[in-house]
Enzyme design. Sequence first.
Site: not given
Length: 268
Positions: A65-66, A226
Amino acid sequence: MNYSCAYYTHPENSLEQAQQDKMRHIAAKLRLQPGMSVAEVGSGWGGLACYLARNFGVTITSVSLSPEQIRIARQRAIDMGVADKVTFLEQDYRHMSGTYDRVISIAMMEAIGIGNFDNYFAKLKSLMKPGGYGLVHAIGRMSPPGTTAPFIRKYIFPGGYVPAISEVFASTERTGAWVADCEVLRLHYYWTLKAWRENFAAIRPQAAAMYDERFCRMWEFYLISCELGFLHGSNMIYQILISDRRDDVPVLRDFIQDDERALAARGI
């Protein structure tokens, strides 16, 4: 330009080597043959699709979608001489059509939200030819189901959710997919994130000039939190092979190691 967990055969390997080894590890699981067709759900920056097309003679349809990812992926395909074998589409994966010998989805599932897991696995199954199978690589957790941390949810992955492995298997059960293999990578993303953090620190002034100090501090907090989550928390990576029938994937997983060694011997 591989924005997903690398595969470290040794903790001291470079990030570049570990990402190359990750692509080889995935290719070994896929048992690709020239002429096969591959669907990739989530193209990233196009690295895996171009690697597979160049080394295995397969044709690949890959979606994202980018617009920025698609633009760069298409240019990489041209630069690597595989533009005739790889088609990058700016498209929602739910709108993909046709059937393929192999289906791949790397670091995509954790971005779609828990309410879409069943539809996701059902779509992957629908894209497989009879006898074909797929590989899913995603972040999971070894602890019970939980929630997305507020900072990550607001600033990094809005709508994303890292599933407990029990939620992954519950979804494959509901959609009738055979999980023919499951591998859990525990410290690999810790080593990957550590390398990303160190690389970012090395070019921090350039990043601050491109964006601003607020972005840099936010990005550092994201990488560090993270990194620690994969070192001390419950996060891990899982790779599963899914199929429609019980014997679409070889029944002994020795083939993965055998094929991986053969590919390494060929310099692939």
